[in-house]
Design a protein around this motif. Structure first.
Motif, PDB file in Angstrom:
ATOM      1  N   ARG A 207      66.531   3.531 104.212  1.00 49.81           N
ATOM      2  CA  ARG A 207      67.255   3.979 102.868  1.00 49.81           C
ATOM      3  C   ARG A 207      65.805   4.683 101.714  1.00 49.81           C
ATOM      4  N   ALA A 208      64.650   4.473 102.267  1.00 52.70           N
ATOM      5  CA  ALA A 208      63.348   5.056 101.536  1.00 52.70           C
ATOM      6  C   ALA A 208      62.561   5.453 102.580  1.00 52.70           C
ATOM      7  N   ARG A 209      61.887   6.436 102.149  1.00 54.82           N
ATOM      8  CA  ARG A 209      60.810   7.083 102.690  1.00 54.82           C
ATOM      9  C   ARG A 209      59.468   6.086 102.937  1.00 54.82           C
ATOM     10  N   LYS A 210      58.753   6.227 104.033  1.00 57.32           N
ATOM     11  CA  LYS A 210      57.516   5.558 104.317  1.00 57.32           C
ATOM     12  C   LYS A 210      57.593   3.924 104.035  1.00 57.32           C
ATOM     13  N   VAL A 211      58.697   3.254 104.541  1.00 60.32           N
ATOM     14  CA  VAL A 211      58.834   1.958 104.595  1.00 60.32           C
ATOM     15  C   VAL A 211      58.982   1.369 105.760  1.00 60.32           C
ATOM     16  N   ALA A 212      58.383   0.529 106.431  1.00 60.60           N
ATOM     17  CA  ALA A 212      58.354  -0.452 107.561  1.00 60.60           C
ATOM     18  C   ALA A 212      59.013  -1.938 107.548  1.00 60.60           C
ATOM     19  N   PHE A 213      59.431  -2.361 108.517  1.00 61.85           N
ATOM     20  CA  PHE A 213      60.240  -3.747 108.560  1.00 61.85           C
ATOM     21  C   PHE A 213      59.581  -4.430 109.502  1.00 61.85           C
ATOM     22  N   VAL A 214      59.127  -5.698 109.153  1.00 55.84           N
ATOM     23  CA  VAL A 214      58.339  -6.529 110.097  1.00 55.84           C
ATOM     24  C   VAL A 214      59.203  -7.746 110.449  1.00 55.84           C
ATOM     25  N   SER A 215      59.321  -7.911 111.482  1.00 56.51           N
ATOM     26  CA  SER A 215      60.220  -9.326 112.310  1.00 56.51           C
ATOM     27  C   SER A 215      59.347 -10.661 112.008  1.00 56.51           C
ATOM     28  N   SER A 216      60.180 -11.333 111.812  1.00 51.55           N
ATOM     29  CA  SER A 216      59.521 -12.927 111.640  1.00 51.55           C
ATOM     30  C   SER A 216      59.989 -13.606 112.623  1.00 51.55           C
ATOM     31  N   ALA A 217      60.488 -13.072 113.820  1.00 53.42           N
ATOM     32  CA  ALA A 217      61.027 -13.737 114.998  1.00 53.42           C
ATOM     33  C   ALA A 217      59.982 -14.818 115.423  1.00 53.42           C
ATOM     34  N   THR A 230      50.989 -22.282 108.584  1.00 54.08           N
ATOM     35  CA  THR A 230      49.777 -21.518 108.571  1.00 54.08           C
ATOM     36  C   THR A 230      49.479 -20.721 109.784  1.00 54.08           C
ATOM     37  N   PRO A 231      49.809 -20.914 110.926  1.00 52.92           N
ATOM     38  CA  PRO A 231      49.774 -20.199 112.016  1.00 52.92           C
ATOM     39  C   PRO A 231      50.590 -18.771 112.152  1.00 52.92           C
ATOM     40  N   GLY A 232      52.076 -19.284 111.627  1.00 50.49           N
ATOM     41  CA  GLY A 232      52.988 -18.225 111.341  1.00 50.49           C
ATOM     42  C   GLY A 232      52.456 -17.101 110.192  1.00 50.49           C
ATOM     43  N   LEU A 233      51.885 -17.441 109.279  1.00 49.38           N
ATOM     44  CA  LEU A 233      51.468 -16.333 108.386  1.00 49.38           C
ATOM     45  C   LEU A 233      50.358 -15.592 108.862  1.00 49.38           C
ATOM     46  N   ARG A 234      49.440 -16.202 109.456  1.00 46.95           N
ATOM     47  CA  ARG A 234      48.252 -15.366 110.158  1.00 46.95           C
ATOM     48  C   ARG A 234      49.011 -14.442 110.988  1.00 46.95           C
ATOM     49  N   GLU A 235      49.891 -14.789 111.950  1.00 46.79           N
ATOM     50  CA  GLU A 235      50.583 -13.982 112.818  1.00 46.79           C
ATOM     51  C   GLU A 235      51.320 -13.015 112.067  1.00 46.79           C
ATOM     52  N   PHE A 236      52.242 -13.303 111.009  1.00 43.60           N
ATOM     53  CA  PHE A 236      52.899 -12.563 110.077  1.00 43.60           C
ATOM     54  C   PHE A 236      51.903 -11.449 109.574  1.00 43.60           C
ATOM     55  N   GLY A 237      50.871 -11.784 109.065  1.00 48.61           N
ATOM     56  CA  GLY A 237      49.792 -10.733 108.952  1.00 48.61           C
ATOM     57  C   GLY A 237      49.279  -9.908 109.626  1.00 48.61           C
ATOM     58  N   ARG A 238      49.201 -10.379 110.835  1.00 45.78           N
ATOM     59  CA  ARG A 238      48.908  -9.302 111.908  1.00 45.78           C
ATOM     60  C   ARG A 238      50.076  -8.372 112.322  1.00 45.78           C
ATOM     61  N   ARG A 239      51.272  -8.788 112.181  1.00 42.93           N
ATOM     62  CA  ARG A 239      52.601  -7.706 112.378  1.00 42.93           C
ATOM     63  C   ARG A 239      52.673  -6.911 111.272  1.00 42.93           C
ATOM     64  N   TYR A 240      52.248  -7.373 109.934  1.00 42.46           N
ATOM     65  CA  TYR A 240      52.511  -6.499 108.679  1.00 42.46           C
ATOM     66  C   TYR A 240      51.500  -5.278 109.025  1.00 42.46           C
ATOM     67  N   ALA A 241      50.110  -5.407 109.555  1.00 44.78           N
ATOM     68  CA  ALA A 241      49.126  -4.536 109.759  1.00 44.78           C
ATOM     69  C   ALA A 241      49.502  -3.446 110.616  1.00 44.78           C
ATOM     70  N   LEU A 242      50.070  -3.994 111.649  1.00 41.44           N
ATOM     71  CA  LEU A 242      50.452  -3.135 112.868  1.00 41.44           C
ATOM     72  C   LEU A 242      51.689  -2.216 112.290  1.00 41.44           C
ATOM     73  N   ALA A 243      52.465  -2.727 111.539  1.00 42.48           N
ATOM     74  CA  ALA A 243      53.663  -1.793 111.021  1.00 42.48           C
ATOM     75  C   ALA A 243      53.009  -0.956 110.053  1.00 42.48           C
ATOM     76  N   TYR A 244      52.265  -1.295 109.071  1.00 44.34           N
ATOM     77  CA  TYR A 244      51.417  -0.362 108.414  1.00 44.34           C
ATOM     78  C   TYR A 244      50.772   0.725 109.141  1.00 44.34           C
ATOM     79  N   LEU A 245      50.006   0.374 110.097  1.00 42.64           N
ATOM     80  CA  LEU A 245      49.613   1.367 111.035  1.00 42.64           C
ATOM     81  C   LEU A 245      50.557   2.435 111.766  1.00 42.64           C
ATOM     82  N   SER A 246      51.711   2.077 111.618  1.00 41.24           N
ATOM     83  CA  SER A 246      53.032   2.904 111.913  1.00 41.24           C
ATOM     84  C   SER A 246      53.299   3.925 111.000  1.00 41.24           C
ATOM     85  N   LEU A 247      52.741   3.586 109.843  1.00 44.87           N
ATOM     86  CA  LEU A 247      53.223   4.658 108.414  1.00 44.87           C
ATOM     87  C   LEU A 247      51.981   5.585 108.258  1.00 44.87           C
TER      88      LEU A 247
END
Length: 252
Positions: A207-217, A230-247
């Motif tokens: 629905r919008a350009r230059k947007v990436a979605f990150v799974s919390s699975a 805390t471990p989940g947030l550390r992993e979530f941050g890693r996933r956010y970074a990889l999603a950012y790199l795709s953009l």
């Protein structure tokens, strides 16, 4: 009008030398962006090349809690996001600009509202130190209680984010959004429409350009069925970074 950020304290000169050419990221949303993970010793160790803008508009080493929205602010995903990006661009310096507010609904982020205005003010205060490269967004728990709020999430989010990008002078600034915790399904009385909000979040890249979605699975809560641990947030941050790199194909 942009205004420069003045550094205070004995380390100000050393920090000032680091506060040029920063790659800036605005962190917005509600409590799971602000962070409620338990602070451990490693979370208090500065990451070389990673700074955060304090409540007083001063650049400081990015140690948790980065946010200050409420006294319970603790470990978030910002540091692991920045650390992961540095793995792909070790010569970069990163500035995190916290602006999330625990418990906030999407409507509270409407352009002209307090949270939107505060985020813009903090972003513009940070801007002289570098260039904005992205926005990290995690919000939706507060919109999971009513079906009409959940179903209208995309329709309300897109114009809000377009306005925020416009305020930053970057209509296609990369935005990374995260899935709500799967554990919210265990609290159907409080979040009966969390699944519907997640469907809306997952559709935002369409629905919008230059947007990436990150799974919390697979990420766990801290025992309250609301906040990532805390471990989940550390992993979530890693996933956010990889999603950012795709953009951002230019990172590195």
């Amino acid at each position: 009008m942009q205004r420069r950020v003045f550094l205070a304290g004995s380390a100000s000169l050393a920090l000032q030398a680091q506060t040029t050419n920063l790659k800036l990221f605005l962190l917005a949303g509600q409590s799971n962006m602000a962070g409620r993970g338990v602070v451990e010793a490693e979370d208090q160790v500065p990451v070389p090349g990673v700074l955060a803008l304090s409540k007083e508009m001063e650049w400081k080493p990015a140690v948790d809690p980065i946010h200050y929205d409420k006294p319970i602010a603790a470990v978030g995903l910002g540091r692991s996001f920045a650390r992961t990006l540095l793995n792909f661009g070790p010569q970069q310096r990163i500035g995190l600009v916290p602006a999330a507010m625990g418990g906030s609904s999407l409507d509270e982020w409407k352009p002209g509202g307090t949270l939107f205005t505060q985020a813009v003010r903090r972003a513009k205060a940070a801007a002289p130190a570098g260039v904005f490269c992205g926005i990290l967004w995690h919000q939706g728990e507060a919109d999971s209680s009513k079906e009409e709020l959940a179903r209208s999430y995309t329709a309300r989010w897109v114009p809000m984010m377009n306005a925020l990008r416009g305020e930053l002078g970057a209509p296609e600034l990369p935005v990374v959004v995260g899935q709500l915790g799967e554990f919210l399904r265990t609290t159907p009385d409080a979040s009966p429409f969390s699944g519907l909000v997640n469907e809306q979040l997952a559709q935002l890249p369409l629905r919008a350009r230059k947007v990436a979605f990150v799974s919390s699975a697979g990420l766990k809560d801290k025992g309250d069925s609301v906040h990532f641990n805390t471990p989940g947030l550390r992993e979530f941050g890693r996933r956010y970074a990889l999603a950012y790199l795709s953009l951002d194909a230019t990172w590195g």
